[in-house]
Design an enzyme around this catalytic site. Structure first.
Site, PDB file in Angstrom:
ATOM      1  N   PRO A  12      29.834 -35.676  44.515  1.00  0.00           N
ATOM      2  CA  PRO A  12      31.258 -35.338  44.379  1.00  0.00           C
ATOM      3  C   PRO A  12      31.467 -34.130  43.466  1.00  0.00           C
ATOM      4  O   PRO A  12      30.831 -34.010  42.412  1.00  0.00           O
ATOM      5  CB  PRO A  12      31.865 -36.610  43.784  1.00  0.00           C
ATOM      6  CG  PRO A  12      30.952 -37.708  44.233  1.00  0.00           C
ATOM      7  CD  PRO A  12      29.571 -37.100  44.205  1.00  0.00           C
ATOM      8  N   ASP A  71      28.924 -38.569  34.787  1.00  0.00           N
ATOM      9  CA  ASP A  71      27.831 -37.819  34.157  1.00  0.00           C
ATOM     10  C   ASP A  71      27.480 -38.470  32.820  1.00  0.00           C
ATOM     11  O   ASP A  71      28.298 -38.504  31.913  1.00  0.00           O
ATOM     12  CB  ASP A  71      28.254 -36.363  33.922  1.00  0.00           C
ATOM     13  CG  ASP A  71      27.109 -35.563  33.327  1.00  0.00           C
ATOM     14  OD1 ASP A  71      26.174 -35.242  34.093  1.00  0.00           O
ATOM     15  OD2 ASP A  71      27.121 -35.298  32.108  1.00  0.00           O
ATOM     16  N   TYR A 116      23.939 -39.404  24.605  1.00  0.00           N
ATOM     17  CA  TYR A 116      25.363 -39.612  24.298  1.00  0.00           C
ATOM     18  C   TYR A 116      25.603 -40.979  23.633  1.00  0.00           C
ATOM     19  O   TYR A 116      26.688 -41.232  23.110  1.00  0.00           O
ATOM     20  CB  TYR A 116      26.249 -39.486  25.554  1.00  0.00           C
ATOM     21  CG  TYR A 116      26.143 -38.145  26.270  1.00  0.00           C
ATOM     22  CD1 TYR A 116      25.628 -37.028  25.618  1.00  0.00           C
ATOM     23  CD2 TYR A 116      26.559 -37.997  27.585  1.00  0.00           C
ATOM     24  CE1 TYR A 116      25.507 -35.803  26.272  1.00  0.00           C
ATOM     25  CE2 TYR A 116      26.452 -36.779  28.239  1.00  0.00           C
ATOM     26  CZ  TYR A 116      25.916 -35.695  27.582  1.00  0.00           C
ATOM     27  OH  TYR A 116      25.802 -34.495  28.233  1.00  0.00           O
ATOM     28  N   LYS A 164      20.272 -38.146  31.880  1.00  0.00           N
ATOM     29  CA  LYS A 164      19.400 -37.028  31.444  1.00  0.00           C
ATOM     30  C   LYS A 164      18.323 -37.520  30.486  1.00  0.00           C
ATOM     31  O   LYS A 164      18.591 -38.371  29.626  1.00  0.00           O
ATOM     32  CB  LYS A 164      20.235 -35.945  30.752  1.00  0.00           C
ATOM     33  CG  LYS A 164      21.477 -35.559  31.549  1.00  0.00           C
ATOM     34  CD  LYS A 164      22.272 -34.427  30.934  1.00  0.00           C
ATOM     35  CE  LYS A 164      23.623 -34.320  31.607  1.00  0.00           C
ATOM     36  NZ  LYS A 164      24.690 -35.112  30.981  1.00  0.00           N
ATOM     37  N   HIS A 196      17.140 -32.677  30.160  1.00  0.00           N
ATOM     38  CA  HIS A 196      18.342 -32.238  29.441  1.00  0.00           C
ATOM     39  C   HIS A 196      18.200 -30.820  28.880  1.00  0.00           C
ATOM     40  O   HIS A 196      19.130 -30.017  28.955  1.00  0.00           O
ATOM     41  CB  HIS A 196      18.629 -33.244  28.317  1.00  0.00           C
ATOM     42  CG  HIS A 196      20.065 -33.331  27.930  1.00  0.00           C
ATOM     43  ND1 HIS A 196      20.669 -34.507  27.558  1.00  0.00           N
ATOM     44  CD2 HIS A 196      21.037 -32.395  27.839  1.00  0.00           C
ATOM     45  CE1 HIS A 196      21.945 -34.294  27.273  1.00  0.00           C
ATOM     46  NE2 HIS A 196      22.185 -33.013  27.433  1.00  0.00           N
ATOM     47  N   ASN A 202      20.334 -26.757  31.330  1.00  0.00           N
ATOM     48  CA  ASN A 202      20.112 -25.730  30.310  1.00  0.00           C
ATOM     49  C   ASN A 202      18.826 -24.937  30.531  1.00  0.00           C
ATOM     50  O   ASN A 202      18.210 -24.478  29.569  1.00  0.00           O
ATOM     51  CB  ASN A 202      20.102 -26.366  28.906  1.00  0.00           C
ATOM     52  CG  ASN A 202      21.434 -27.000  28.567  1.00  0.00           C
ATOM     53  OD1 ASN A 202      22.460 -26.330  28.619  1.00  0.00           O
ATOM     54  ND2 ASN A 202      21.449 -28.282  28.252  1.00  0.00           N
ATOM     55  N   SER A 218      31.187 -28.578  30.209  1.00  0.00           N
ATOM     56  CA  SER A 218      32.246 -28.009  29.352  1.00  0.00           C
ATOM     57  C   SER A 218      33.189 -27.106  30.156  1.00  0.00           C
ATOM     58  O   SER A 218      33.528 -25.996  29.706  1.00  0.00           O
ATOM     59  CB  SER A 218      31.630 -27.252  28.171  1.00  0.00           C
ATOM     60  OG  SER A 218      30.736 -28.076  27.462  1.00  0.00           O
TER      61      SER A 218
HETATM   62  N1  LIG Z   1      23.819 -30.911  29.952  1.00  0.00           N
HETATM   63  C1  LIG Z   1      24.304 -30.625  28.766  1.00  0.00           C
HETATM   64  O1  LIG Z   1      23.595 -30.143  27.864  1.00  0.00           O
HETATM   65  C2  LIG Z   1      25.760 -30.866  28.506  1.00  0.00           C
HETATM   66  C3  LIG Z   1      26.368 -30.235  27.416  1.00  0.00           C
HETATM   67  C4  LIG Z   1      27.734 -30.438  27.219  1.00  0.00           C
HETATM   68  C5  LIG Z   1      28.442 -31.249  28.097  1.00  0.00           C
HETATM   69  N2  LIG Z   1      27.823 -31.882  29.126  1.00  0.00           N
HETATM   70  C6  LIG Z   1      28.563 -32.780  30.045  1.00  0.00           C
HETATM   71  O2  LIG Z   1      29.759 -32.118  30.453  1.00  0.00           O
HETATM   72  C7  LIG Z   1      30.876 -32.915  30.117  1.00  0.00           C
HETATM   73  C8  LIG Z   1      32.107 -32.061  29.858  1.00  0.00           C
HETATM   74  O3  LIG Z   1      31.895 -31.147  28.815  1.00  0.00           O
HETATM   75  P1  LIG Z   1      32.541 -31.314  27.356  1.00  0.00           P
HETATM   76  O4  LIG Z   1      32.685 -32.748  27.059  1.00  0.00           O
HETATM   77  O5  LIG Z   1      31.700 -30.467  26.459  1.00  0.00           O
HETATM   78  O6  LIG Z   1      33.937 -30.599  27.410  1.00  0.00           O
HETATM   79  P2  LIG Z   1      35.178 -30.389  28.413  1.00  0.00           P
HETATM   80  O7  LIG Z   1      35.138 -31.356  29.531  1.00  0.00           O
HETATM   81  O8  LIG Z   1      35.218 -28.942  28.711  1.00  0.00           O
HETATM   82  O9  LIG Z   1      36.385 -30.691  27.442  1.00  0.00           O
HETATM   83  C9  LIG Z   1      36.626 -31.961  26.918  1.00  0.00           C
HETATM   84  C10 LIG Z   1      37.889 -31.843  26.048  1.00  0.00           C
HETATM   85  O10 LIG Z   1      39.007 -31.475  26.871  1.00  0.00           O
HETATM   86  C11 LIG Z   1      40.048 -32.431  26.730  1.00  0.00           C
HETATM   87  N3  LIG Z   1      40.689 -32.554  28.058  1.00  0.00           N
HETATM   88  C12 LIG Z   1      40.238 -33.210  29.153  1.00  0.00           C
HETATM   89  N4  LIG Z   1      41.085 -33.054  30.171  1.00  0.00           N
HETATM   90  C13 LIG Z   1      42.100 -32.293  29.733  1.00  0.00           C
HETATM   91  C14 LIG Z   1      43.287 -31.806  30.330  1.00  0.00           C
HETATM   92  N5  LIG Z   1      43.577 -32.077  31.600  1.00  0.00           N
HETATM   93  N6  LIG Z   1      44.116 -31.037  29.570  1.00  0.00           N
HETATM   94  C15 LIG Z   1      43.815 -30.762  28.281  1.00  0.00           C
HETATM   95  N7  LIG Z   1      42.706 -31.186  27.660  1.00  0.00           N
HETATM   96  C16 LIG Z   1      41.849 -31.944  28.391  1.00  0.00           C
HETATM   97  C17 LIG Z   1      39.361 -33.706  26.286  1.00  0.00           C
HETATM   98  O11 LIG Z   1      40.263 -34.508  25.529  1.00  0.00           O
HETATM   99  P3  LIG Z   1      40.396 -36.117  25.649  1.00  0.00           P
HETATM  100  O12 LIG Z   1      39.052 -36.712  25.916  1.00  0.00           O
HETATM  101  O13 LIG Z   1      40.941 -36.476  24.310  1.00  0.00           O
HETATM  102  O14 LIG Z   1      41.381 -36.372  26.751  1.00  0.00           O
HETATM  103  C18 LIG Z   1      38.279 -33.152  25.376  1.00  0.00           C
HETATM  104  O15 LIG Z   1      38.806 -32.819  24.117  1.00  0.00           O
HETATM  105  C19 LIG Z   1      30.387 -33.694  28.903  1.00  0.00           C
HETATM  106  O16 LIG Z   1      31.221 -34.759  28.560  1.00  0.00           O
HETATM  107  C20 LIG Z   1      29.005 -34.079  29.387  1.00  0.00           C
HETATM  108  O17 LIG Z   1      29.072 -35.151  30.314  1.00  0.00           O
HETATM  109  C21 LIG Z   1      26.495 -31.680  29.362  1.00  0.00           C
END
Ligand SMILES: NC(=O)c1ccc[n+]([C@@H]2O[C@H](COP(=O)([O-])OP(=O)(O)OC[C@H]3O[C@@H](n4cnc5c(N)ncnc54)[C@H](OP(=O)(O)O)[C@@H]3O)[C@@H](O)[C@H]2O)c1
Length: 451
Positions: A142, A172, A177, A207, A240, A290, A338
């Protein structure tokens, strides 16, 4: 020159590949007259056939769909990315197969009912709220998944349940985590006989953490994640990070002076152990997170099971155009982490650019009556990239998957892509002599010194 000769066709190919060539809308390069255009037309015909088999009415929408797909292609597939190597250019068949591969990856998006302009979504979530990418194994992934990093125990179970209710079928996860057990609790409540969801309805990623790269540690680490999640297989397991930390159960092993301790297990050895997980039926697909394009090539060159996915940071400030084209060329689907700018990171700097406040994204959100987050996510899915926004807020979780009922114009897609400024939000940092510096930048396998 005989127009059917190989030289003439090569000349056409070169003209098409020139800057501004294939980036132009297809209609203007004269699909009928271009050799490469004809090949694409053939592939598109196959796409239409498949759409028809899936019961979509093509007659009234064919034209629009065609244009959209072409536009879609123009943006999703960076045509530099499908440029064959000079050696391969001698072999037109290889060009064709590269294009075919790109189309196959995009096919999942084309088949999404939400992309059919005549389609009206059911008022109640049916479980098919999002489009999907098709992995090299033929599995559907998805295009929108729920991110779970920073989703605290005490919050994440509810977040996953809200997500499943809102139509998410992709979660994910990662052992680092620290919340897989609670995600498992949510899954156990929602999945199973006499419940609304079956295991095969979901796409679950986890991961392998950096302390578990040694080949002997890979399967036990997976088993730990499976146990916590309450599953007997994963849809996708990723390495990861490309570099390894010292083996053991300390997630960030450090020496007495605070320096992080690495291990010299190379990711190639880890990959071989990942492959055996596929052979044992414990994971359906394996992939990388990464890794830069050289590291991906390195894995592809030695792999007996090719990576299906690359998960990397991607958003308009780090559009990852080059890496995306490399992925398409090698048959990997890209997942953007992100995608909203990760505003809840602990090490957020006060002066960093705030993606959700970007004025041009805000303008588009007003134009389409969508939120800035929805515009950011639509841009990703429309270019064929999977996005995994994290949220623990019910309204945002619902909002983040409502991105299949509008379509950005080609010039808007390009305008968003042009916001790229090579900005990374996610770089592991440490403090050295009062200054914050990238933690792993000196490691020979550090991925971010190049694309
Ligand atoms: N492979 C890797 O090394 C790696 C690294 C980083 C991330 N990731 C994965 O990618 C995912 C997403 O990345 P991320 O967590 O870094 O950041 P993100 O999804 O870019 O941002 C999360 C932030 O945005 C807020 N948010 C969510 N929806 C929103 C909306 N519609 N309007 C306004 N704000 C909103 C969330 O707040 P609330 O939760 O308070 O609603 C939180 O503060 C991670 O959770 C993880 O699963 C993987």
């Amino acid at each position: 020159m005989d127009p059917s000769s190989l030289d003439a066709r090569r000349a056409l190919l070169r003209a098409d590949m020139a800057p501004g060539g294939l980036r132009r809308p297809w209609r203007s390069i004269g699909v009928r007259h271009s050799w490469i255009g004809r090949m694409l037309q053939n592939h598109l015909d196959q796409v239409f056939e498949r759409l028809q088999r899936h019961g979509l009415k093509l007659k009234p929408t064919k034209c629009k769909l065609f244009q959209r797909e072409v536009t879609f292609l123009g943006h999703v597939v960076d045509w530099d990315g499908v440029r064959p190597d000079p050696a391969e250019e001698e072999n037109p068949a290889s060009v064709e197969s590269v294009i075919g591969k790109s189309l196959r990856i995009l096919l999942g998006s084309f088949l999404s009912p939400q992309l059919d302009p005549g389609h009206r979504p059911d008022p109640e979530p049916t479980g098919d709220m999002s489009g999907f990418a098709v992995l090299r194994t033929g599995k559907k992934m998805p295009l929108i998944g729920l991110g779970t990093w920073k989703s605290q125990p005490g919050q994440v179970k509810q977040a996953v349940q809200w997500a499943l209710k809102a139509g998410y079928r992709h979660i994910d996860c990662a052992s680092i985590y620290g919340n897989e057990e609670e995600i498992g609790a949510a899954l156990r409540e929602e999945l199973g006989p006499n419940k609304t969801l079956r295991r095969e309805d979901l796409f679950i990623t986890s991961k392998l953490w950096n302390t578990k790269h040694h080949p002997e540690d890979v399967e036990p680490a997976l088993q730990q994640s499976l146990g916590n999640l309450g599953l007997d297989y994963l849809d996708l397991y990723l390495i990861h990070w490309p570099y390894a930390f010292r083996r053991g159960d300390v997630t960030f092993p450090r020496s007495e002076d605070g320096a992080l301790l690495y291990d010299d297990t190379h990711y190639r050895e880890t990959w071989a152990a990942m492959e055996s997980l596929v052979h044992k039926g414990l994971v359906r697909d394996i992939g990388l997170s990464n890794f830069n394009s050289h590291q991906i090539s390195d894995i592809c060159a030695m792999a007996t099971v090719q990576p299906s996915v690359l998960q990397v940071e991607a958003h308009p400030y780090l559009s990852q155009d080059h890496l995306l084209s490399q992925c398409v060329q090698r048959g990997l689907v890209m997942t953007a982490y992100s995608p909203l700018g990760s505003a809840d990171r602990a090490w957020k700097a006060p002066d960093e650019p705030v993606l959700l406040q970007e004025p041009s994204i805000r303008d588009l959100s007003l134009k389409y009556n969508k939120s800035p987050a929805q515009v950011l996510l639509r841009w990703q899915t429309q270019r064929g990239v999977v996005a995994i926004p994290k949220s623990v807020t019910e309204s945002r979780i619902q909002e983040n998957i409502q991105v299949f009922d509008f379509c950005l114009q080609p010039e808007e897609m390009a305008q968003i892509t042009a916001l790229n400024r090579g900005w990374r939000y996610i770089v592991p940092m440490v403090e050295v002599e009062g200054k914050r510096v990238p933690r792993d930048a000196g490691h020979p396998l550090y991925p971010f010194n190049e694309d």
